[in-house]
Design a protein around this motif. Structure first.
Motif, PDB file in Angstrom:
ATOM      1  N   ASN A   3       0.736  -0.856  -0.342  1.00  0.00           N
ATOM      2  CA  ASN A   3       0.076  -0.386   0.214  1.00  0.00           C
ATOM      3  C   ASN A   3       1.002   1.247   0.167  1.00  0.00           C
ATOM      4  N   LEU A   4       2.039   1.407   0.726  1.00  0.00           N
ATOM      5  CA  LEU A   4       3.167   2.189   0.384  1.00  0.00           C
ATOM      6  C   LEU A   4       3.400   2.894  -0.697  1.00  0.00           C
ATOM      7  N   VAL A   5       3.802   1.447  -0.980  1.00  0.00           N
ATOM      8  CA  VAL A   5       4.268   1.993  -2.808  1.00  0.00           C
ATOM      9  C   VAL A   5       3.070   2.325  -3.549  1.00  0.00           C
ATOM     10  N   GLU A   6       2.217   1.511  -3.548  1.00  0.00           N
ATOM     11  CA  GLU A   6       1.151   2.248  -3.826  1.00  0.00           C
ATOM     12  C   GLU A   6       1.202   3.196  -3.850  1.00  0.00           C
ATOM     13  N   MET A   7       0.709   3.818  -2.828  1.00  0.00           N
ATOM     14  CA  MET A   7       1.156   5.988  -2.091  1.00  0.00           C
ATOM     15  C   MET A   7       1.203   6.612  -3.265  1.00  0.00           C
ATOM     16  N   LEU A   8       2.920   5.962  -3.204  1.00  0.00           N
ATOM     17  CA  LEU A   8       3.962   6.836  -3.385  1.00  0.00           C
ATOM     18  C   LEU A   8       4.481   7.015  -5.053  1.00  0.00           C
ATOM     19  N   GLN A   9       3.981   5.603  -5.782  1.00  0.00           N
ATOM     20  CA  GLN A   9       3.650   5.411  -7.162  1.00  0.00           C
ATOM     21  C   GLN A   9       2.771   6.660  -7.573  1.00  0.00           C
ATOM     22  N   GLU A  10       1.660   7.337  -7.341  1.00  0.00           N
ATOM     23  CA  GLU A  10       0.310   8.473  -7.551  1.00  0.00           C
ATOM     24  C   GLU A  10       1.269   9.388  -7.663  1.00  0.00           C
ATOM     25  N   LEU A  11       1.952  10.014  -6.342  1.00  0.00           N
ATOM     26  CA  LEU A  11       3.336  11.185  -6.890  1.00  0.00           C
ATOM     27  C   LEU A  11       3.981  11.100  -8.384  1.00  0.00           C
ATOM     28  N   ILE A  13       7.165  10.522  -9.221  1.00  0.00           N
ATOM     29  CA  ILE A  13       8.552  11.153  -8.664  1.00  0.00           C
ATOM     30  C   ILE A  13       9.245  10.242  -8.138  1.00  0.00           C
ATOM     31  N   PRO A  14      10.711  10.187  -8.754  1.00  0.00           N
ATOM     32  CA  PRO A  14      11.230   8.762  -8.289  1.00  0.00           C
ATOM     33  C   PRO A  14      11.048   8.545  -6.675  1.00  0.00           C
ATOM     34  N   PHE A  15      11.732   7.230  -6.208  1.00  0.00           N
ATOM     35  CA  PHE A  15      11.773   6.961  -4.331  1.00  0.00           C
ATOM     36  C   PHE A  15      12.324   5.322  -4.869  1.00  0.00           C
ATOM     37  N   ALA A  16      12.457   5.413  -3.689  1.00  0.00           N
ATOM     38  CA  ALA A  16      13.457   3.947  -3.273  1.00  0.00           C
ATOM     39  C   ALA A  16      13.891   3.951  -2.003  1.00  0.00           C
ATOM     40  N   TYR A  17      13.436   3.035  -1.470  1.00  0.00           N
ATOM     41  CA  TYR A  17      13.390   2.329   0.267  1.00  0.00           C
ATOM     42  C   TYR A  17      14.834   2.745   0.648  1.00  0.00           C
ATOM     43  N   ASP A  18      15.173   3.515   1.501  1.00  0.00           N
ATOM     44  CA  ASP A  18      16.293   3.869   2.464  1.00  0.00           C
ATOM     45  C   ASP A  18      17.257   4.612   1.559  1.00  0.00           C
ATOM     46  N   HIS A  19      17.638   4.585   0.379  1.00  0.00           N
ATOM     47  CA  HIS A  19      18.580   4.889  -0.240  1.00  0.00           C
ATOM     48  C   HIS A  19      18.673   4.426  -1.873  1.00  0.00           C
ATOM     49  N   PHE A  20      18.956   5.529  -2.738  1.00  0.00           N
ATOM     50  CA  PHE A  20      19.320   5.228  -3.871  1.00  0.00           C
ATOM     51  C   PHE A  20      20.803   4.461  -4.337  1.00  0.00           C
ATOM     52  N   ALA A  21      20.967   3.614  -4.728  1.00  0.00           N
ATOM     53  CA  ALA A  21      22.324   3.092  -5.115  1.00  0.00           C
ATOM     54  C   ALA A  21      23.336   4.308  -5.838  1.00  0.00           C
ATOM     55  N   GLU A  22      24.684   4.137  -5.180  1.00  0.00           N
ATOM     56  CA  GLU A  22      25.764   4.976  -5.013  1.00  0.00           C
ATOM     57  C   GLU A  22      25.577   5.465  -7.124  1.00  0.00           C
ATOM     58  N   GLY A  23      25.228   6.645  -7.175  1.00  0.00           N
ATOM     59  CA  GLY A  23      25.451   7.006  -8.067  1.00  0.00           C
ATOM     60  C   GLY A  23      24.691   7.109  -8.981  1.00  0.00           C
ATOM     61  N   GLU A  24      23.516   6.926  -8.728  1.00  0.00           N
ATOM     62  CA  GLU A  24      22.005   6.194  -9.186  1.00  0.00           C
ATOM     63  C   GLU A  24      20.798   7.734  -8.951  1.00  0.00           C
ATOM     64  N   ILE A  31      12.310  11.025  -3.608  1.00  0.00           N
ATOM     65  CA  ILE A  31      11.533  10.306  -1.828  1.00  0.00           C
ATOM     66  C   ILE A  31      12.422   8.957  -1.595  1.00  0.00           C
ATOM     67  N   CYS A  32      13.116   9.043  -0.415  1.00  0.00           N
ATOM     68  CA  CYS A  32      13.665   7.995   0.313  1.00  0.00           C
ATOM     69  C   CYS A  32      12.265   7.505   0.956  1.00  0.00           C
ATOM     70  N   GLU A  53       6.289   1.512  11.795  1.00  0.00           N
ATOM     71  CA  GLU A  53       6.538   3.069  12.086  1.00  0.00           C
ATOM     72  C   GLU A  53       7.176   3.243  10.747  1.00  0.00           C
ATOM     73  N   VAL A  54       6.718   4.600   9.609  1.00  0.00           N
ATOM     74  CA  VAL A  54       7.003   4.788   8.371  1.00  0.00           C
ATOM     75  C   VAL A  54       7.558   5.664   8.315  1.00  0.00           C
ATOM     76  N   ARG A  55       8.798   6.670   7.864  1.00  0.00           N
ATOM     77  CA  ARG A  55       9.281   7.817   7.169  1.00  0.00           C
ATOM     78  C   ARG A  55       9.217   7.480   5.784  1.00  0.00           C
ATOM     79  N   ILE A  56       8.743   9.052   5.671  1.00  0.00           N
ATOM     80  CA  ILE A  56       8.807   9.054   4.280  1.00  0.00           C
ATOM     81  C   ILE A  56       9.199  11.052   4.276  1.00  0.00           C
ATOM     82  N   GLU A  57      10.576  10.727   3.139  1.00  0.00           N
ATOM     83  CA  GLU A  57      11.996  11.772   3.212  1.00  0.00           C
ATOM     84  C   GLU A  57      11.648  12.385   1.287  1.00  0.00           C
ATOM     85  N   MET A  58      10.688  13.467   1.124  1.00  0.00           N
ATOM     86  CA  MET A  58      11.154  14.199   0.535  1.00  0.00           C
ATOM     87  C   MET A  58      12.166  15.441   0.216  1.00  0.00           C
TER      88      MET A  58
END
Length: 109
Positions: A3-11, A13-24, A31-32, A53-58
């Motif tokens: 559900n969280l991923v589906e919610m983020l897809q509505e925006l 914009i790119p998102f990843a769990y915790d962080h994007f791989a270095e250089g990517e 959003i992370c 507990e959920v954190r969305i960092e934009m």
């Protein structure tokens, strides 16, 4: 978490769990999100109700009130009570707006 991923897809914009791989890491905005802990409810010696507990960092390179409003609209549509904080990350030259909330886990009851 689906559900969280589906919610983020509505925006849209790119998102990843915790962080994007270095250089990517994409150009802002992006959003992370992460699930750093839980506040589960116990009954009869086991986890009866899972609460994550959920954190969305934009991250944006300028104060983007319109994008914040879009994210808040998504959270509101999904009836999520959230708290919001903001910080300027000088070393990255990025604004971080963080939304924190609790979300029901899978297999409750």
């Amino acid at each position: 978490m689906e559900n969280l991923v589906e919610m983020l897809q509505e925006l849209k914009i790119p998102f990843a769990y915790d962080h994007f791989a270095e250089g990517e890491s994409p150009e802002p905005p992006f959003i992370c999100y992460l699930i750093p802990g839980s506040d589960n409810f116990a009954a009869d010696g086991r986890v009866y109700f899972k609460l994550n507990e959920v954190r969305i960092e934009m991250y944006t390179d300028f104060k983007d009130v319109a994008l914040e409003s879009r994210l808040e609209d998504v959270l509101d549509r999904h009836e999520i009570f959230y708290n919001k904080s903001e910080t300027w990350i000088q070393s990255e030259k990025l604004y971080e707006v963080m939304y924190s909330f609790d979300m029901e886990g899978l297999n409750n009851g």
